[in-house]
Design a protein around this motif. Structure first.
Motif, PDB file in Angstrom:
ATOM      1  N   GLY A 258       9.696   3.116   4.172  1.00  0.00           N
ATOM      2  CA  GLY A 258      10.093   4.508   3.972  1.00  0.00           C
ATOM      3  C   GLY A 258      10.686   4.729   2.605  1.00  0.00           C
ATOM      4  O   GLY A 258      10.409   3.981   1.655  1.00  0.00           O
ATOM      5  N   ALA A 259      11.502   5.747   2.506  1.00  0.00           N
ATOM      6  CA  ALA A 259      12.125   6.085   1.230  1.00  0.00           C
ATOM      7  C   ALA A 259      12.987   4.932   0.729  1.00  0.00           C
ATOM      8  O   ALA A 259      13.546   4.172   1.529  1.00  0.00           O
ATOM      9  CB  ALA A 259      12.969   7.338   1.392  1.00  0.00           C
ATOM     10  N   ALA A 260      13.074   4.825  -0.568  1.00  0.00           N
ATOM     11  CA  ALA A 260      13.864   3.778  -1.232  1.00  0.00           C
ATOM     12  C   ALA A 260      13.417   2.389  -0.803  1.00  0.00           C
ATOM     13  O   ALA A 260      14.196   1.437  -0.774  1.00  0.00           O
ATOM     14  CB  ALA A 260      15.362   3.963  -0.956  1.00  0.00           C
ATOM     15  N   ASN A 261      12.147   2.311  -0.436  1.00  0.00           N
ATOM     16  CA  ASN A 261      11.548   1.022  -0.073  1.00  0.00           C
ATOM     17  C   ASN A 261      12.205   0.404   1.162  1.00  0.00           C
ATOM     18  O   ASN A 261      12.132  -0.803   1.369  1.00  0.00           O
ATOM     19  CB  ASN A 261      11.626   0.040  -1.248  1.00  0.00           C
ATOM     20  N   ALA A 262      12.829   1.229   1.975  1.00  0.00           N
ATOM     21  CA  ALA A 262      13.507   0.719   3.170  1.00  0.00           C
ATOM     22  C   ALA A 262      12.503   0.414   4.272  1.00  0.00           C
ATOM     23  O   ALA A 262      11.493   1.098   4.419  1.00  0.00           O
ATOM     24  CB  ALA A 262      14.507   1.751   3.671  1.00  0.00           C
ATOM     25  N   SER A 263      12.792  -0.607   5.026  1.00  0.00           N
ATOM     26  CA  SER A 263      11.943  -0.967   6.166  1.00  0.00           C
ATOM     27  C   SER A 263      12.234  -0.026   7.336  1.00  0.00           C
ATOM     28  O   SER A 263      13.380   0.133   7.753  1.00  0.00           O
ATOM     29  CB  SER A 263      12.211  -2.410   6.581  1.00  0.00           C
TER      30      SER A 263
ATOM     31  N   GLN B 111       0.863  -1.184   0.000  1.00  0.00           N
ATOM     32  CA  GLN B 111       0.000   0.000   0.000  1.00  0.00           C
ATOM     33  C   GLN B 111       0.892   1.223   0.000  1.00  0.00           C
ATOM     34  O   GLN B 111       1.778   1.349   0.848  1.00  0.00           O
ATOM     35  CB  GLN B 111      -0.889  -0.016   1.258  1.00  0.00           C
ATOM     36  N   ALA B 112       0.687   2.107  -0.931  1.00  0.00           N
ATOM     37  CA  ALA B 112       1.479   3.339  -1.004  1.00  0.00           C
ATOM     38  C   ALA B 112       0.681   4.500  -0.421  1.00  0.00           C
ATOM     39  O   ALA B 112      -0.539   4.564  -0.566  1.00  0.00           O
ATOM     40  CB  ALA B 112       1.842   3.643  -2.449  1.00  0.00           C
TER      41      ALA B 112
ATOM     42  N   LEU C 156       6.975   7.669   6.820  1.00  0.00           N
ATOM     43  CA  LEU C 156       6.240   6.481   6.398  1.00  0.00           C
ATOM     44  C   LEU C 156       5.594   6.712   5.038  1.00  0.00           C
ATOM     45  O   LEU C 156       4.732   7.577   4.886  1.00  0.00           O
ATOM     46  CB  LEU C 156       5.177   6.149   7.454  1.00  0.00           C
ATOM     47  N   LEU C 157       6.016   5.924   4.062  1.00  0.00           N
ATOM     48  CA  LEU C 157       5.517   6.111   2.699  1.00  0.00           C
ATOM     49  C   LEU C 157       4.639   4.968   2.227  1.00  0.00           C
ATOM     50  O   LEU C 157       4.095   5.019   1.120  1.00  0.00           O
ATOM     51  CB  LEU C 157       6.694   6.280   1.731  1.00  0.00           C
TER      52      LEU C 157
END
Lengths: 217, 128
Positions: free
Chosen positions: B84-89, A37-38, B118-119
């Motif tokens: 988060g950014a760059a798909n980081a956990s 989910q984005a 949080l993205l």
């Protein structure tokens, strides 16, 4: 001789195939689902309160809803305490109830600072009020049990005082009752004149109260 | 006799193959059993999930709520990763889906997560 060889052959096949069979056991029904989910980020600034006013203990039945100033005197100067009330309409931001506040800041312009610095308590109001609110009526309202935030006001005039109110605005977005905040302080200074803080109201037309919301949806 | 020798040769080759397969399939890594086989992978009925989160006044995530978890997933494990950014956990949490499914809430993510960072979310539902 032939029979022995055949017996050996059968035994060897049986052992080999049984080991292989045991190794090919399967898990029949494994469940697995993965998804994502984005979130979308945005900012909304509401300039001017929906309603704002102050209430004054010395005139308990008078309303100041159309005044150009919002006056605040600490409780230590009772019976001349004054409190500010401010409420914003979030509908113009069109934030869905599934969204939420990442941060939210209420800003009031301190046009005249007191001679003593106080911490100004922003406390969430939990019952309805109108711009005609009086001191006596304010005593019958309900409030959150503790202030959301208590920034230092300082003694400098002509500055913005910022109140972080993220947790309250997050609740408003999610459908919680939005009756704004009461700004008060519990300090004691010198007297009601020297301790008076004056903020610009929405009716002043300049430096009006604002609510800035960074949110996700 | 030649025919018998051929049969025996073939049989021994077949037996050796079975045994080798069996031996390979029973290899183990120290204390972790290894098995091989086939699995039929399906979903327990999840079409999509969508979370909402609460924050404290500092803007940190205090709770993530995921509604409408299918009852058919009861007993399986729902995992959510805050991305988060760059798909980081940024943090993660998991719990067993209760009987009846429904709404699941998580309040510990292994780290403090700023809502502003949080993205998105990643989800997984797994179980037998």
């Amino acid at each position: 001789m032939t029979r022995r060889l055949l017996l050996l052959l059968v035994l060897t096949l049986a052992v080999g195939s049984s080991v292989a069979y045991a190794a090919s056991l399967t898990v029949s029904s494994w469940h697995l689902w993965a998804g994502s989910q984005a979130l979308t980020k945005a900012t909304c600034t509401i300039t001017g309160a929906q309603i704002d006013t102050d209430v004054q203990q010395k005139t308990p039945t008078t309303s100041y809803g159309t005044a150009t100033t919002l006056e605040l005197v600490p409780s230590g100067d009772s019976p001349k305490e004054e409190q500010v009330f401010v409420q914003f309409d979030l509908s113009s931001c069109a934030i869905p109830t599934t969204g939420g506040a990442d941060s939210a800041t209420l800003s009031l312009y301190l046009s005249t600072a007191p001679t003593t610095s106080f911490n100004y308590d922003a406390t969430r109001v939990t019952s309805a009020w109108a711009s005609t609110l009086t001191w006596n009526q304010a005593q019958t309202l309900t409030y959150a049990g503790s202030p959301t935030t208590s920034p230092v006001g300082g003694t400098t005039s002509g500055v913005q005082i910022s109140f972080p109110v993220t947790v309250d605005v997050d609740s408003f977005i999610k459908g919680g009752s939005n009756f704004g905040w009461r700004i008060s302080d519990t300090g004691s200074g010198q007297n009601a004149v020297k301790d008076l803080a004056t903020f610009a109201s929405t009716d002043s037309g300049a430096n009006v109260p604002t609510l800035t919301i960074n949110y996700e949806k | 006799m030649k025919l018998l020798a051929k049969i025996l040769g073939t049989a021994l080759a077949v037996a050796a193959t079975f045994a080798a397969t069996g031996a390979a399939a029973s290899l183990a890594f120290t204390s972790t059993p290894l098995s091989a086989g086939n699995a039929s992978v399906t979903s327990c009925g999840v079409a999509s999930l969508s979370a909402t989160r609460n924050v404290d006044n500092a803007g940190n995530v205090t709770q993530v709520t995921i509604p409408s978890v299918p009852a058919a997933c009861a007993g399986e494990t729902l995992s959510v990763t805050l991305v988060g950014a760059a798909n980081a956990s940024l943090g993660s949490a998991s719990a067993v889906v209760p009987a009846g499914g429904g709404t699941m809430s998580f309040s510990s993510f292994g780290a403090t997560v700023s809502a502003a960072s949080l993205l998105g979310y990643r989800y997984a539902v797994a179980g037998a």
